[in-house]
Design a protein around this motif. Structure first.
Motif, PDB file in Angstrom:
ATOM      1  N   LEU A 622     -61.120 -51.022  44.801  1.00  0.00           N
ATOM      2  CA  LEU A 622     -59.989 -50.436  45.563  1.00  0.00           C
ATOM      3  C   LEU A 622     -58.420 -50.883  45.211  1.00  0.00           C
ATOM      4  CD1 LEU A 622     -61.271 -49.480  49.260  1.00  0.00           C
ATOM      5  CD2 LEU A 622     -60.938 -48.180  47.379  1.00  0.00           C
ATOM      6  N   ALA A 623     -58.343 -52.052  45.070  1.00  0.00           N
ATOM      7  CA  ALA A 623     -57.107 -52.559  44.882  1.00  0.00           C
ATOM      8  C   ALA A 623     -56.567 -51.958  43.077  1.00  0.00           C
ATOM      9  CB  ALA A 623     -56.903 -54.188  44.662  1.00  0.00           C
ATOM     10  N   SER A 624     -57.391 -52.073  42.309  1.00  0.00           N
ATOM     11  CA  SER A 624     -57.377 -51.632  41.016  1.00  0.00           C
ATOM     12  C   SER A 624     -57.026 -50.000  41.231  1.00  0.00           C
ATOM     13  CB  SER A 624     -58.315 -51.815  39.912  1.00  0.00           C
ATOM     14  OG  SER A 624     -58.567 -53.264  39.998  1.00  0.00           O
ATOM     15  N   LEU A 625     -57.860 -49.338  41.674  1.00  0.00           N
ATOM     16  CA  LEU A 625     -57.608 -48.052  41.955  1.00  0.00           C
ATOM     17  C   LEU A 625     -56.291 -47.562  42.406  1.00  0.00           C
ATOM     18  CD1 LEU A 625     -58.823 -44.943  42.268  1.00  0.00           C
ATOM     19  CD2 LEU A 625     -59.771 -45.545  44.297  1.00  0.00           C
ATOM     20  N   CYS A 626     -55.790 -48.412  43.594  1.00  0.00           N
ATOM     21  CA  CYS A 626     -54.704 -47.915  44.227  1.00  0.00           C
ATOM     22  C   CYS A 626     -53.320 -48.220  43.212  1.00  0.00           C
ATOM     23  CB  CYS A 626     -54.411 -48.901  45.259  1.00  0.00           C
ATOM     24  SG  CYS A 626     -55.471 -48.288  46.888  1.00  0.00           S
ATOM     25  N   GLU A 627     -53.653 -49.143  42.350  1.00  0.00           N
ATOM     26  CA  GLU A 627     -52.575 -49.569  41.420  1.00  0.00           C
ATOM     27  C   GLU A 627     -52.244 -48.358  40.354  1.00  0.00           C
ATOM     28  OE1 GLU A 627     -51.503 -52.902  38.082  1.00  0.00           O
ATOM     29  OE2 GLU A 627     -53.190 -53.308  39.395  1.00  0.00           O
ATOM     30  N   HIS A 628     -53.575 -48.048  40.129  1.00  0.00           N
ATOM     31  CA  HIS A 628     -53.637 -46.883  38.938  1.00  0.00           C
ATOM     32  C   HIS A 628     -53.219 -45.535  39.499  1.00  0.00           C
ATOM     33  CE1 HIS A 628     -55.069 -44.208  35.892  1.00  0.00           C
ATOM     34  NE2 HIS A 628     -55.755 -43.428  36.938  1.00  0.00           N
ATOM     35  N   ILE A 629     -53.602 -45.033  40.812  1.00  0.00           N
ATOM     36  CA  ILE A 629     -52.899 -43.780  41.010  1.00  0.00           C
ATOM     37  C   ILE A 629     -51.640 -43.809  41.425  1.00  0.00           C
ATOM     38  CG2 ILE A 629     -55.347 -42.959  41.598  1.00  0.00           C
ATOM     39  CD1 ILE A 629     -54.962 -43.731  44.514  1.00  0.00           C
ATOM     40  N   SER A 630     -51.182 -45.197  41.951  1.00  0.00           N
ATOM     41  CA  SER A 630     -49.834 -45.136  42.198  1.00  0.00           C
ATOM     42  C   SER A 630     -48.891 -45.094  40.976  1.00  0.00           C
ATOM     43  CB  SER A 630     -49.580 -46.387  42.882  1.00  0.00           C
ATOM     44  OG  SER A 630     -50.076 -46.622  44.296  1.00  0.00           O
ATOM     45  N   THR A 631     -49.408 -45.652  39.964  1.00  0.00           N
ATOM     46  CA  THR A 631     -48.520 -45.209  38.637  1.00  0.00           C
ATOM     47  C   THR A 631     -48.729 -43.777  38.037  1.00  0.00           C
ATOM     48  OG1 THR A 631     -49.207 -47.520  37.927  1.00  0.00           O
ATOM     49  CG2 THR A 631     -48.791 -46.198  36.153  1.00  0.00           C
ATOM     50  N   THR A 632     -49.787 -43.208  38.244  1.00  0.00           N
ATOM     51  CA  THR A 632     -50.000 -42.018  37.628  1.00  0.00           C
ATOM     52  C   THR A 632     -48.891 -41.067  38.552  1.00  0.00           C
ATOM     53  OG1 THR A 632     -51.843 -41.419  39.119  1.00  0.00           O
ATOM     54  CG2 THR A 632     -52.109 -42.099  36.882  1.00  0.00           C
ATOM     55  N   GLU A 633     -48.932 -41.260  39.808  1.00  0.00           N
ATOM     56  CA  GLU A 633     -48.018 -40.223  40.708  1.00  0.00           C
ATOM     57  C   GLU A 633     -46.477 -40.613  40.392  1.00  0.00           C
ATOM     58  OE1 GLU A 633     -47.384 -40.282  45.462  1.00  0.00           O
ATOM     59  OE2 GLU A 633     -47.051 -41.941  44.739  1.00  0.00           O
ATOM     60  N   ARG A 634     -46.012 -41.729  39.997  1.00  0.00           N
ATOM     61  CA  ARG A 634     -44.698 -42.350  39.693  1.00  0.00           C
ATOM     62  C   ARG A 634     -44.485 -41.613  38.200  1.00  0.00           C
ATOM     63  NH1 ARG A 634     -45.726 -47.691  41.408  1.00  0.00           N
ATOM     64  NH2 ARG A 634     -45.917 -48.284  39.500  1.00  0.00           N
ATOM     65  N   ILE A 635     -45.208 -41.547  37.339  1.00  0.00           N
ATOM     66  CA  ILE A 635     -45.296 -40.884  35.931  1.00  0.00           C
ATOM     67  C   ILE A 635     -44.895 -39.262  36.411  1.00  0.00           C
ATOM     68  CG2 ILE A 635     -46.472 -40.566  33.931  1.00  0.00           C
ATOM     69  CD1 ILE A 635     -47.590 -42.929  34.003  1.00  0.00           C
ATOM     70  N   ALA A 636     -46.088 -38.800  37.331  1.00  0.00           N
ATOM     71  CA  ALA A 636     -45.838 -37.362  37.440  1.00  0.00           C
ATOM     72  C   ALA A 636     -44.433 -36.959  38.281  1.00  0.00           C
ATOM     73  CB  ALA A 636     -47.185 -36.859  38.213  1.00  0.00           C
ATOM     74  N   GLN A 637     -44.183 -37.630  39.104  1.00  0.00           N
ATOM     75  CA  GLN A 637     -42.818 -37.530  39.593  1.00  0.00           C
ATOM     76  C   GLN A 637     -41.534 -37.493  38.730  1.00  0.00           C
ATOM     77  OE1 GLN A 637     -42.667 -40.359  42.710  1.00  0.00           O
ATOM     78  NE2 GLN A 637     -43.763 -38.997  44.188  1.00  0.00           N
ATOM     79  N   ASP A 638     -41.574 -38.500  37.865  1.00  0.00           N
ATOM     80  CA  ASP A 638     -40.438 -38.611  36.744  1.00  0.00           C
ATOM     81  C   ASP A 638     -40.561 -37.492  35.860  1.00  0.00           C
ATOM     82  OD1 ASP A 638     -39.800 -41.061  37.900  1.00  0.00           O
ATOM     83  OD2 ASP A 638     -40.814 -42.342  36.466  1.00  0.00           O
ATOM     84  N   ALA A 639     -41.844 -37.152  35.471  1.00  0.00           N
ATOM     85  CA  ALA A 639     -42.058 -35.839  34.588  1.00  0.00           C
ATOM     86  C   ALA A 639     -41.425 -34.583  35.103  1.00  0.00           C
ATOM     87  CB  ALA A 639     -43.542 -35.827  34.047  1.00  0.00           C
ATOM     88  N   GLU A 640     -41.831 -34.468  36.372  1.00  0.00           N
ATOM     89  CA  GLU A 640     -41.323 -33.122  37.125  1.00  0.00           C
ATOM     90  C   GLU A 640     -39.906 -33.262  37.435  1.00  0.00           C
ATOM     91  OE1 GLU A 640     -43.690 -33.549  40.702  1.00  0.00           O
ATOM     92  OE2 GLU A 640     -45.626 -33.281  39.714  1.00  0.00           O
ATOM     93  N   ARG A 641     -39.389 -34.490  37.628  1.00  0.00           N
ATOM     94  CA  ARG A 641     -37.910 -34.353  37.793  1.00  0.00           C
ATOM     95  C   ARG A 641     -37.168 -34.180  36.371  1.00  0.00           C
ATOM     96  NH1 ARG A 641     -37.638 -39.268  38.960  1.00  0.00           N
ATOM     97  NH2 ARG A 641     -38.355 -39.068  41.519  1.00  0.00           N
ATOM     98  N   ASP A 642     -37.786 -34.643  35.316  1.00  0.00           N
ATOM     99  CA  ASP A 642     -36.955 -34.460  33.940  1.00  0.00           C
ATOM    100  C   ASP A 642     -37.353 -32.972  33.878  1.00  0.00           C
ATOM    101  OD1 ASP A 642     -36.454 -37.181  33.739  1.00  0.00           O
ATOM    102  OD2 ASP A 642     -38.099 -37.475  32.260  1.00  0.00           O
ATOM    103  N   SER A 643     -38.278 -32.436  33.878  1.00  0.00           N
ATOM    104  CA  SER A 643     -38.518 -30.941  33.494  1.00  0.00           C
ATOM    105  C   SER A 643     -37.501 -30.048  34.078  1.00  0.00           C
ATOM    106  CB  SER A 643     -39.869 -30.492  33.520  1.00  0.00           C
ATOM    107  OG  SER A 643     -40.191 -30.228  35.048  1.00  0.00           O
ATOM    108  N   THR A 644     -37.518 -30.297  35.652  1.00  0.00           N
ATOM    109  CA  THR A 644     -36.517 -29.607  36.398  1.00  0.00           C
ATOM    110  C   THR A 644     -34.928 -29.736  35.992  1.00  0.00           C
ATOM    111  OG1 THR A 644     -37.992 -29.549  38.403  1.00  0.00           O
ATOM    112  CG2 THR A 644     -35.744 -28.788  38.774  1.00  0.00           C
ATOM    113  N   LYS A 645     -34.637 -30.757  35.771  1.00  0.00           N
ATOM    114  CA  LYS A 645     -33.343 -31.160  35.526  1.00  0.00           C
ATOM    115  C   LYS A 645     -33.065 -30.552  34.110  1.00  0.00           C
ATOM    116  CE  LYS A 645     -29.674 -34.607  35.671  1.00  0.00           C
ATOM    117  NZ  LYS A 645     -29.361 -36.003  36.243  1.00  0.00           N
TER     118      LYS A 645
END
Length: 742
Positions: A622-645
């Motif tokens: 679970l620790a490895s999984l949490c690290e991975h999905i936290s990272t993919t979430e950050r990437i998604a948020q950054d990409a979504e923010r970039d596209s809107t801006k």
């Protein structure tokens, strides 16, 4: 983690994103060590004991450990993994040390537009380390680095303010892991060489490249992807080579493709994944319905955005003599996505769906995300339901969980729901909607009374034409239709988390740790500068009072945004560490399994707890999984923010190109001697009116009163004033817009 699976099988399912921890388990043991009881864990502890005494290199460690020659490669692997985990660090002459004993700091570096950065602490509860622009070395945004703590940052403290911890500053000395070895940007050429100007303003260096290969057909002005080859020091420009041409910079669609490449977002689903998704039948077997609670006769409905196609959740609420009975029904994705299957591995790799301005990059193929799993009206669908009895005071009296089958009676958009809530109920749907809002409004009052922070933000929806160009910007407020669904989803998430925590069932929790006191102190100074007085913001009631005072003021958006930046970023963890913003001790994500892998894991945990499967998530992974999905979430948020801006900037550029530009309402947020910083409330966009654009007079700054005053006309521009502005200049690279008075 899986039904009928095992810990080892779950590890195989996770192989596409295995992390440092799981890699360490792959290091084989020597038979002699096994006989002596010296396994990998014992070897690691012996290494740490030796390094606590003095720095040692590989050869010295091997001798001190008395390792046979055939185990030295295993030692190298273990040292490499320990270094990646931040347990040890290398210094000059490749000697290893324990970071804490040498003022070293390991973590992920996050850059800001100013060129400065922070290294995010890897240990729970740790403070981040500030890095000045000149001390970032050759690190890039998202890299895993080692920094040396240099000195304490001086801080200016208001005499009336509470004691403030002093922040530390450091400099990057080693890059452990590159987050990305490619740069997306525009190909340019000087007299003697080619170079790439990065799209990301945080990458301030031009990337030198040789002339692109003829097969790439690259032209100056094209958007390209370049591979980083060499960057020995920040005092020289990095070097690389072009590996892909995306197309002319102004061509429709190239901008979004650039964002996809920049953030390394996934492309089309592999053929075997699509095949598995298409093989899922749309008809529900009678035997499956018989195993579930049949809720098809209940008046259940959904509320979602106008353009949504993946409907995760549906609700039904009824009044009772003591309060309300609520059912929250979530798409049963775990029924269709089996652990270790191609579908599961691909969903895990993606981590979540990504919502760009012109498209959705889904976590699951469309046959599932918009089809079988989407709770469309007048169709039978499998769900995982949370049932709760809530009294008139908003207290949950009882809760239970069950697999179910539903048939949604109606699909409402938020706009339709809001319109129905503005007038008396006239039919069954509007009556049910009003009852649901009765419950949600009570839950909302109770939540804020318990200390939850009001950090709701409006969003801007960019409407595009068929060619992908922005034609309209629409501000989407967090009105009561959104709040209605928000409160019921919060309720379901908390009830599931509480149940799994009580049962000690391994799962994924959504956590938001307590903020650093020094960051809150810095934010307090910002609030004071905005004219909002406040006390010690480490006390939650004072923080709530600040938000209440700011509500409705011109500075509200800036204050909320500043506070959000002062708080830690929410993430996923295998332990219920609590959610600071919501002020909840137990919280998880359960309500969006179509678009978040975390929710799918939580569904499987709840299945295991209810005895619906023999195997649940493996706690060791679970620790490895949490690290991975936290990272993919950050990437998604950054990409979504970039596209809107990016689309906002394109919209303003189009306004600039018109002969008669459209005037926009703006509010003055800050006054400087060189101009006015304004915000366009309808577009959540800020920019500068340079003092030279204030024609007809010379203006002087009155800092004490926050205003500019005309010498001849005595015309005044002050903080809080509303004015109309026109677009004067758009700088896409710096992502800035300048305005002028209309």
């Amino acid at each position: 983690m899986a039904k009928g699976g095992s810990g080892e099988a779950w590890g195989q399912a996770f192989s596409c994103v295995r992390t440092r921890v799981s890699q360490q388990r792959c290091v084989p043991r020597n038979k002699q060590w096994a006989k002596k009881g010296r396994g990998q864990g014992d070897l690691e502890s012996r290494i740490l004991r030796l390094l606590s005494q003095r720095p040692l290199d590989k050869v010295e460690l091997s001798k001190a450990l008395e390792l046979p020659s055939d185990r030295r490669s295993a030692l190298r692997d273990l040292l490499r993994n320990m270094e990646r985990d931040g347990k040890i660090a290398r210094i000059r002459k490749d000697r290893y040390i324990i970071p804490q004993e040498a003022d070293l700091f390991t973590g992920i570096i996050q850059f800001h537009a100013s060129g400065a950065a922070h290294v995010l602490a890897e240990k729970t509860g740790g403070s981040d380390l500030f890095i000045a622009p000149e001390n970032t070395w050759t690190a890039m945004h998202g890299d895993r680095v080692v920094a040396r703590i240099m000195r304490e940052r001086p801080s200016l403290i208001d005499p009336g303010a509470p004691p403030r911890p002093v922040r530390q500053e450091g400099r990057v000395i080693r890059i452990l892991e590159r987050a990305n070895d490619t740069v997306v940007g525009t190909l340019q050429k000087s007299r003697n060489f080619y170079f790439v100007v990065a799209d990301d303003p945080r990458f301030v260096h031009n990337l030198y490249v040789p002339e692109p290969k003829p097969s790439l057909r690259a032209r100056v002005g094209d958007k390209v992807v370049a591979q980083l080859d060499s960057w020995p020091t920040r005092h020289v420009n990095p070097e690389g080579h072009v590996i892909e041409v995306l197309g002319p910079a102004g061509k429709p669609g190239v901008d979004m493709l650039s964002i996809i490449r920049k953030h390394r977002l996934p492309g089309p689903f592999p053929a075997e994944v699509e095949k598995e998704a298409r093989a899922v039948g749309t008809e529900i077997p009678k035997a499956e319905i018989a195993r579930r609670e049949d809720l098809r006769n209940r008046f259940i409905f959904t509320i979602d955005p106008d353009d949504a196609k993946d409907f995760d959740d549906a609700i039904d609420v009824e009044r009772t003599g003591q309060g309300w009975r609520v059912g929250i029904h979530i798409a049963d994705v775990s029924h269709y996505v089996r652990p270790r299957s191609p579908l599961d591995r691909e969903a895990l790799s993606r981590g979540n769906s990504v919502y760009l301005a012109d498209r959705v990059i889904p976590m699951l193929p469309e046959a599932l995300s918009n089809g079988v799993c989407s709770l469309r009206p007048d169709e039978d669908h499998l769900t995982f339901s949370v049932f709760a009895e809530v009294n008139r005071k908003g207290k949950v009296v009882s809760a239970r969980f069950a697999k179910s089958v539903i048939r949604s009676k109606a699909r409402l958009t938020y706009k339709q729901a809001f319109a129905l809530l503005q007038k008396p109920p006239s039919d069954e749907l509007s009556k049910r909607l009003h009852v649901a809002w009765e419950l949600s409004s009570v839950l909302r009052k109770v939540r804020f009374a318990a200390g939850s922070l009001d950090l709701d933000f409006p969003e801007v929806k960019v409407w595009l034409d068929e060619s992908g160009r922005p034609v309209r910007l629409e501000k989407v407020e967090n009105d009561i239709s959104h709040q209605l669904i928000e409160e019921l989803m919060l309720l379901a998430n908390e009830l599931v988390a509480r149940e799994l925590m009580r049962a000690k069932q391994p799962t994924v929790y959504r956590v938001h740790e307590k903020p650093d006191a020094d960051k809150l102190a810095e934010f307090r100074e910002t609030a004071l500068a905005q004219g909002i007085r406040c006390g010690d913001l480490s006390h939650r009631p004072e923080l709530q009072r600040l938000l209440a005072v700011a509500k409705g003021r011109p500075q509200e958006y800036a204050i909320k945004l500043g506070l959000l930046k002062s708080l830690k970023r929410a993430c996923y963890a295998p332990a219920p560490l609590g959610h600071y913003g919501l002020n909840k001790s137990d919280y998880t994500h359960f309500t969006s399994p179509i678009r978040r892998y975390s929710d799918l894991v939580v569904h499987r945990s709840l299945e295991r707890h209810l005895g619906l499967t023999k195997r649940g998530p493996d706690s060791s992974e679970l620790a490895s999984l949490c690290e991975h999905i936290s990272t993919t979430e950050r990437i998604a948020q950054d990409a979504e923010r970039d596209s809107t801006k990016l689309k906002k900037l394109e919209y303003f550029q189009m306004q600039l190109e018109k002969r008669t530009g459209e005037p926009f309402k703006a509010r003055i947020m800050e006054v400087r001697n060189y101009g006015l910083f304004v915000e366009l409330p309808e577009f959540l966009m800020s920019g500068l009116i340079h003092v030279s654009a204030l024609q007809g007079d010379f203006y002087t700054v009155d800092t004490a009163r926050g205003r500019l005053v005309g010498k001849r006309t005595k015309k005044v521009y002050r903080v809080g004033d509303e004015i109309e502005v026109l677009v004067a200049r758009v700088d896409v690279f710096k992502q800035q817009v300048d305005f002028q008075p209309a």
